[in-house]
Write a protein that holds these residues in place. Structure first.
Motif, mmCIF file in Angstrom:
data_model
loop_
_atom_site.group_PDB
_atom_site.id
_atom_site.type_symbol
_atom_site.label_atom_id
_atom_site.label_comp_id
_atom_site.label_asym_id
_atom_site.label_seq_id
_atom_site.Cartn_x
_atom_site.Cartn_y
_atom_site.Cartn_z
ATOM 1 N N MET A 198 0.828 -1.205 0.000
ATOM 2 C CA MET A 198 0.000 0.000 0.000
ATOM 3 C C MET A 198 0.866 1.260 0.000
ATOM 4 N N LEU A 199 1.944 1.236 0.743
ATOM 5 C CA LEU A 199 2.824 2.397 0.835
ATOM 6 C C LEU A 199 3.643 2.608 -0.431
ATOM 7 N N ASN A 200 4.024 1.523 -1.105
ATOM 8 C CA ASN A 200 4.930 1.628 -2.251
ATOM 9 C C ASN A 200 4.218 1.688 -3.599
ATOM 10 N N VAL A 201 3.008 1.118 -3.681
ATOM 11 C CA VAL A 201 2.315 1.038 -4.966
ATOM 12 C C VAL A 201 1.159 2.044 -5.043
ATOM 13 N N PHE A 202 0.339 2.108 -4.015
ATOM 14 C CA PHE A 202 -0.856 2.948 -4.056
ATOM 15 C C PHE A 202 -0.585 4.377 -3.603
ATOM 16 N N TYR A 203 0.059 4.538 -2.454
ATOM 17 C CA TYR A 203 0.212 5.877 -1.889
ATOM 18 C C TYR A 203 0.956 6.854 -2.798
ATOM 19 N N PRO A 204 2.053 6.464 -3.456
ATOM 20 C CA PRO A 204 2.746 7.451 -4.295
ATOM 21 C C PRO A 204 1.853 8.061 -5.381
ATOM 22 N N LEU A 205 0.979 7.259 -5.990
ATOM 23 C CA LEU A 205 0.046 7.800 -6.979
ATOM 24 C C LEU A 205 -0.993 8.696 -6.312
ATOM 25 N N ASN A 206 -1.480 8.274 -5.137
ATOM 26 C CA ASN A 206 -2.426 9.100 -4.390
ATOM 27 C C ASN A 206 -1.829 10.467 -4.076
ATOM 28 N N ASP A 207 -0.638 10.460 -3.536
ATOM 29 C CA ASP A 207 0.021 11.701 -3.128
ATOM 30 C C ASP A 207 0.314 12.587 -4.334
ATOM 31 N N ARG A 208 0.782 11.968 -5.407
ATOM 32 C CA ARG A 208 1.102 12.747 -6.616
ATOM 33 C C ARG A 208 -0.149 13.426 -7.175
ATOM 34 N N PHE A 209 -1.280 12.711 -7.175
ATOM 35 C CA PHE A 209 -2.473 13.321 -7.743
ATOM 36 C C PHE A 209 -2.918 14.536 -6.935
ATOM 37 N N LEU A 210 -2.940 14.426 -5.627
ATOM 38 C CA LEU A 210 -3.380 15.565 -4.824
ATOM 39 C C LEU A 210 -2.439 16.752 -4.956
ATOM 40 N N ARG A 211 -1.154 16.479 -5.180
ATOM 41 C CA ARG A 211 -0.181 17.576 -5.312
ATOM 42 C C ARG A 211 -0.162 18.175 -6.712
ATOM 43 N N GLU A 212 -0.348 17.334 -7.760
ATOM 44 C CA GLU A 212 -0.123 17.795 -9.125
ATOM 45 C C GLU A 212 -1.351 17.730 -10.028
ATOM 46 N N HIS A 213 -2.361 16.948 -9.656
ATOM 47 C CA HIS A 213 -3.575 16.788 -10.471
ATOM 48 C C HIS A 213 -3.243 16.507 -11.944
ATOM 49 N N ASN A 214 -2.292 15.596 -12.112
ATOM 50 C CA ASN A 214 -1.899 15.144 -13.455
ATOM 51 C C ASN A 214 -1.518 16.322 -14.347
ATOM 52 N N ASP A 215 -0.898 17.334 -13.736
ATOM 53 C CA ASP A 215 -0.411 18.530 -14.433
ATOM 54 C C ASP A 215 -1.528 19.332 -15.106
ATOM 55 N N ALA A 216 -2.738 19.196 -14.598
ATOM 56 C CA ALA A 216 -3.875 19.929 -15.158
ATOM 57 C C ALA A 216 -4.261 21.088 -14.242
ATOM 58 N N CYS A 217 -5.174 21.910 -14.746
ATOM 59 C CA CYS A 217 -5.780 22.962 -13.937
ATOM 60 C C CYS A 217 -6.378 22.350 -12.678
ATOM 61 N N ILE A 218 -6.277 23.013 -11.555
ATOM 62 C CA ILE A 218 -6.710 22.455 -10.275
ATOM 63 C C ILE A 218 -8.189 22.081 -10.288
ATOM 64 N N THR A 219 -8.996 22.751 -11.108
ATOM 65 C CA THR A 219 -10.432 22.453 -11.153
ATOM 66 C C THR A 219 -10.798 21.505 -12.289
ATOM 67 N N ASN A 220 -9.820 21.011 -13.028
ATOM 68 C CA ASN A 220 -10.114 20.178 -14.192
ATOM 69 C C ASN A 220 -10.795 18.863 -13.822
ATOM 70 N N TYR A 221 -10.333 18.259 -12.731
ATOM 71 C CA TYR A 221 -10.837 16.933 -12.365
ATOM 72 C C TYR A 221 -12.031 17.045 -11.422
ATOM 73 N N TRP A 222 -13.041 16.228 -11.682
ATOM 74 C CA TRP A 222 -14.264 16.231 -10.879
ATOM 75 C C TRP A 222 -13.997 15.799 -9.443
ATOM 76 N N ALA A 223 -14.950 16.040 -8.590
ATOM 77 C CA ALA A 223 -14.775 15.789 -7.157
ATOM 78 C C ALA A 223 -14.391 14.352 -6.851
ATOM 79 N N ASN A 224 -14.952 13.399 -7.606
ATOM 80 C CA ASN A 224 -14.691 11.999 -7.238
ATOM 81 C C ASN A 224 -13.231 11.602 -7.418
ATOM 82 N N TRP A 225 -12.492 12.291 -8.290
ATOM 83 C CA TRP A 225 -11.060 11.985 -8.447
ATOM 84 C C TRP A 225 -10.294 12.304 -7.153
#
Length: 421
Positions: A198-225
């Motif tokens: 969980m720490l090595n496979v799932f969390y890094p993607l979780n953390d990256r998305f909240l910090r970077e939002h896949n390099d998109a505008c902060i409002t680009n992704y809907w709430a469920n993301w």
């Protein structure tokens, strides 16, 4: 704080003012506070110098010991609605002890080679077998859950694909952690190895998305993301006794810049009607229901750790759930034009009317909310109650009313069995 006790707003400070049990533990400090407040300990893996494990209760995600024990007692004597909820569980093909896991080193969601159904089917099988063991005590189901969890933690190293990989890491991250939480202490379950996955496979993607939002505008992704990502981080924090990750998720719920934080997910409040507009209401109702389910799961997991996010900001989430429930019951609700920025350059977008797409879609999200607000808190939530009654008894992943594709596995479900009181 017992999850079974009511917390009436008219007799206590507001959720914003009331310190959580975790805050009290920090203030009191260490083992002495844990002894005074009756908080159990667990071995941690975070390596943090402070005694973070003292701050967590186990099992303490979607299911607490009290709720599991209540279901066990009432199912045994055949009391409704627990018995009907139990029958839904045992009839599900994922809940069978003969389930054979299909682990892969790499899971792909989005793009060529997509194979993520292998993961979500196994997660739901692990969770449902874990429930059967917790409630009926059948060792064959404990063995099945352990077999599934150990098989994946032994081989999974990568989650990839297009942007949907972040959805996979979020939705399946919080679900997988919940299955593992139920099996904590079960003979043969390699919790340490599962935590590392969980720490090595799932969390890094979780953390990256909240910090970077896949390099998109902060409002680009809907709430469920954001919400599935937040739920995964919260669940991993609890599973791993990691105070920093737990706090990261709760802080984002309260203060995050993306659409999963409470005030962005619920942008408009209609105070006189006791309603609040959900961020995806102009998109479609299927995703609105998904978002309500994800925020409900987030609040329920935090509740079992002594944190009242259900009532945060004057019950803002409750008003949004009432709004979505009322509209999906076929009634009218107000709608305020919603504007946002999309893509990498925040190109302006707007929705001027609520969407009727997927209106009335069944999802197993409502009993958890009904039993929290109407029973734990003794609040009037007529639309939540009505839509919960309509869908009872709730099933889970793999049950036909919710669909056979990934959307039918977005919630772990079985709210009637687990939350009735």
């Amino acid at each position: 704080m017992s999850s079974d006790l009511p917390h009436p707003h008219d007799m206590s400070p507001t959720a914003d003012q009331r310190p959580s049990r975790r805050t009290l533990l920090r203030a009191a400090g260490g083992l002495a506070a844990a002894g005074v407040l009756g908080v159990g300990t667990a071995a941690g893996v975070s390596g943090r110098a402070e005694a973070a494990p003292l701050l967590f209760t186990h099992p303490g995600m979607l299911n607490s010991w009290g709720e599991l024990n209540r279901a066990k007692v009432y199912v045994a004597v055949g009391l409704e609605p627990w018995r009907s909820g139990w029958n839904r569980l045992v009839a599900n093909r994922h809940a069978q002890s003969t389930w054979t896991p299909n682990p892969r080193a790499t899971i792909i969601r989005g793009g060529p080679g997509a194979n993520y159904p292998l993961l979500y089917n196994d997660i739901h099988a692990a969770y449902q077998n874990a429930l059967r063991w917790r409630i009926a005590g059948t060792t064959a189901h404990a063995d099945a859950a352990v077999r599934i969890l150990n098989a994946w933690s032994a081989i999974l190293t990568t989650i990839t694909g297009n942007a949907d990989r972040f959805l996979a890491a979020g939705i399946y991250g919080y679900q997988f952690a919940n299955a593992a939480e139920l099996m904590r202490g079960s003979p043969g379950f390699d919790l340490a190895r599962f935590r590392q996955m969980m720490l090595n496979v799932f969390y890094p993607l979780n953390d990256r998305f909240l910090r970077e939002h896949n390099d998109a505008c902060i409002t680009n992704y809907w709430a469920n993301w954001d919400l599935c990502t937040m739920a995964s981080i919260l669940a991993i924090g609890i599973l791993c006794d990691d105070d920093a990750k737990y706090d990261q998720a709760v802080d984002y719920f309260k203060n995050g810049a993306g659409n999963g934080s409470l005030r962005h997910a619920v942008p408009f409040v209609y105070e006189s009607e006791g309603l609040a507009q959900w961020q995806e209401s102009g998109r479609d109702q299927g995703h609105s229901l998904l978002g309500i389910g994800l925020m409900g799961a987030f609040c329920e997991m935090a509740w079992h750790q002594g944190e009242d996010l259900y009532g945060y900001d004057d019950n803002r989430f409750m008003k949004a759930a009432q709004y979505v429930a009322k509209y999906n019951l076929g009634q009218d609700v107000p709608f305020t034009t919603y504007t946002w920025g999309s893509g990498q350059n925040c190109a302006p977008q707007r929705q001027t009317v609520i969407s009727s797409a997927s209106r009335g879609q069944p999802r197993p999200v409502w009993d958890m909310l009904h039993y929290h607000y109407a029973r734990r808190r003794r609040l009037s939530v007529p639309y939540i109650t009505a839509i919960a009654e309509k869908g009872r008894p709730e099933g889970g992943g793999g049950d036909s009313p919710y669909g056979t594709t990934s959307g039918g596995f977005d919630q772990l479900g079985f709210g009637t069995l687990l939350y009735a009181r």
